[in-house]
Design an enzyme around this catalytic site. Structure first.
Site, PDB file in Angstrom:
ATOM      1  CG  HIS A   1       3.615  -8.189   7.016  1.00  0.00           C
ATOM      2  ND1 HIS A   1       2.987  -7.586   8.088  1.00  0.00           N
ATOM      3  CD2 HIS A   1       3.542  -7.307   5.987  1.00  0.00           C
ATOM      4  CE1 HIS A   1       2.551  -6.393   7.716  1.00  0.00           C
ATOM      5  NE2 HIS A   1       2.879  -6.183   6.453  1.00  0.00           N
TER       6      HIS A   1
ATOM      7  CG  ASN B   1      -1.926   1.111   1.191  1.00  0.00           C
ATOM      8  OD1 ASN B   1      -2.350   1.502   0.105  1.00  0.00           O
ATOM      9  ND2 ASN B   1      -2.309   1.620   2.345  1.00  0.00           N
TER      10      ASN B   1
ATOM     11  CG  ASP C   1       6.398   1.456   2.706  1.00  0.00           C
ATOM     12  OD1 ASP C   1       6.392   1.405   3.952  1.00  0.00           O
ATOM     13  OD2 ASP C   1       5.353   1.460   2.029  1.00  0.00           O
TER      14      ASP C   1
HETATM   15 ZN   LIG Z   1       2.711   4.317   4.051  1.00  0.00          ZN
END
Ligand SMILES: [Zn+2]
Length: 426
Positions: free
Chosen positions: A314, A283, A310
């Site tokens: 996970h 995203n 970014d």
């Molecule tokens: Zn962001």
């Protein structure tokens, strides 16, 4: 040169690889950069042979998620900074969406203590404070307290502030404090967090996609506010042509706006989501070839100032779910430089733009000391093997986050040494 403590021999400057150089370092700072062999190494100096290796200033990542406190199974500050060093990063900004959220001095202090305890020589950690309490977008966080505790930027990343009045006040307050605001641009009503572009692939897969307008609308708002107030804003991970065009126009009109994009938007398209591949769910989402071309051109002409990873680790089980349910994010530290270096080798991006976007502009925008290899500059640099090939596998990554759509890909280029203030932290 008598006082040099370290001499790096025969490195190839990224912007002038035909002319090998020797780098002289003392007390964590650059003493000088000279043609290879011009001066002998002083007695007692450590000599680091860099034959065949490219010399770059250390990279600054202004957008990463280290997950500690609260989600240590995804990443810790220790593993995150180790992965960052492996990627060539000397400065790392970590986002505030931890648990608890970094909206108070005690959380900032905890992060800084962890970084110092696990990586005392670097990479350096720069916590990004929450812009609003709990990232809820309702009440301004105690920005002054966060600054005093060591936050070097403020952001509601991931949960952008929809209330324009509140965002305006936040921009003004942060500007008074001299601390940059980073905004994740996403309209909260246009398919937020979809993780896939609204387009041919989302239609084929029957998934609800996020349109580029959802990003561009908030980019436009932020540019208008920045221009109206004369107050800076930094736009995070820009992914599409529409946003680029708005930023370009705003900059031409003098708006104090800066922006970043990420390697995955340059190297991948929405097609990576085929087969409901949750590793490619991020995203803002991966977009189209046309968006990619716009981003590359924007890096080249400076409309987009910086690159950032970014980095969003996970655990495997979290991504092994239906596409709709999987969390957004790509683990990015360790592939970032290889991916962008390959773009430069192919001629899709100039080496000049690459160095500017990874090493120069992030440091300038966020007020960090910058290594231009002039006397007195911080000895933050890396040595990169431009020929070495490696395969992206879970085992090859030291980050706990093995979630990358590049798994199985062969990449070119390996960071052989990452120096922070004259010390190799790899
Ligand atoms: Zn962001």
């Amino acid at each position: 040169m008598s006082q040099a403590e370290l001499v790096v021999r025969s490195a190839l400057p990224a912007l002038d690889p035909e002319n090998p150089v020797d780098l002289f370092v003392a007390k964590g700072r650059v003493l000088g950069l000279h043609p290879a062999g011009a001066y002998p190494a002083p007695e007692g100096a450590k000599v680091h042979d860099a034959q065949g290796l490219v010399l770059l200033p250390g990279l600054t990542d202004v957008h990463a998620h280290l997950r500690e406190p609260g989600q240590e199974w995804k990443e810790t500050i220790a593993t995150g900074l180790a992965a960052a060093a492996k990627g060539g990063f000397v400065n790392v900004f970590c986002m505030a969406n931890t648990d608890p959220v970094n909206d108070k001095a005690s959380v900032t202090q905890f992060m800084l203590d962890k970084a110092l305890a696990t990586h005392p020589r670097g990479p350096r950690l720069f916590p990004v404070g929450a812009l609003t309490v709990g990232l809820d977008g309702k009440e301004l966080a105690p920005l002054e307290e966060l600054k005093a505790a060591g936050c070097r930027a403020f952001s509601n990343d991931g949960r952008p502030v929809a209330d324009s009045e509140l965002f305006r006040r936040a921009m003004e307050y942060a500007s008074d404090l001299g601390v940059p605001v980073i905004d994740h641009c996403e309209d909260p009503f246009l398919a937020p967090h979809a993780g896939i572009n609204e387009g041919a692939v989302s239609a084929r897969l029957g998934l609800r996609g996020a349109p580029t307008a959802g990003e561009a609308i908030q980019v436009a708002r932020d540019c208008l506010l920045a221009q109206y107030l004369g107050v800076p804003v930094h736009l995070a991970h820009i992914s599409c042509r529409q946003s680029v065009e708005i930023i370009r126009r705003a900059k031409a009109q003098g708006a104090p706006v800066t922006a970043e994009t990420c390697p995955h938007y340059l190297a991948l398209t929405e097609e990576a989501c085929e087969g409901y591949d949750t590793a490619a769910k991020v995203n803002p989402p991966l977009r189209t070839k046309d968006d990619q071309l716009a981003l590359l051109a924007a890096l080249e002409d400076g409309t987009i100032d910086a690159l950032a990873t970014d980095h969003a680790p996970h655990a495997a089980h979290e991504k092994e779910t239906p596409f709709d349910e999987a969390p957004n994010g790509i683990s990015g530290f360790e592939t970032a430089l290889s991916v962008t270096w390959e773009l430069a080798q192919r001629g899709d991006l100039s080496t000049r733009a690459l160095v500017s976007a990874w090493c120069v502009r992030p440091a300038e925008i966020f007020g960090l000391p910058l290594n231009r290899f002039q006397e007195g500059d911080p000895a933050d640099f890396l040595l990169f093997d431009p020929k070495a090939r490696w395969k992206v596998t879970p085992q090859a990554l030291v980050s706990k986050g093995k979630n990358t759509p590049l798994t199985g890909r062969e990449l070119t280029g390996v960071v052989r040494a990452c120096f922070v203030a004259g010390k190799n932290v790899l």
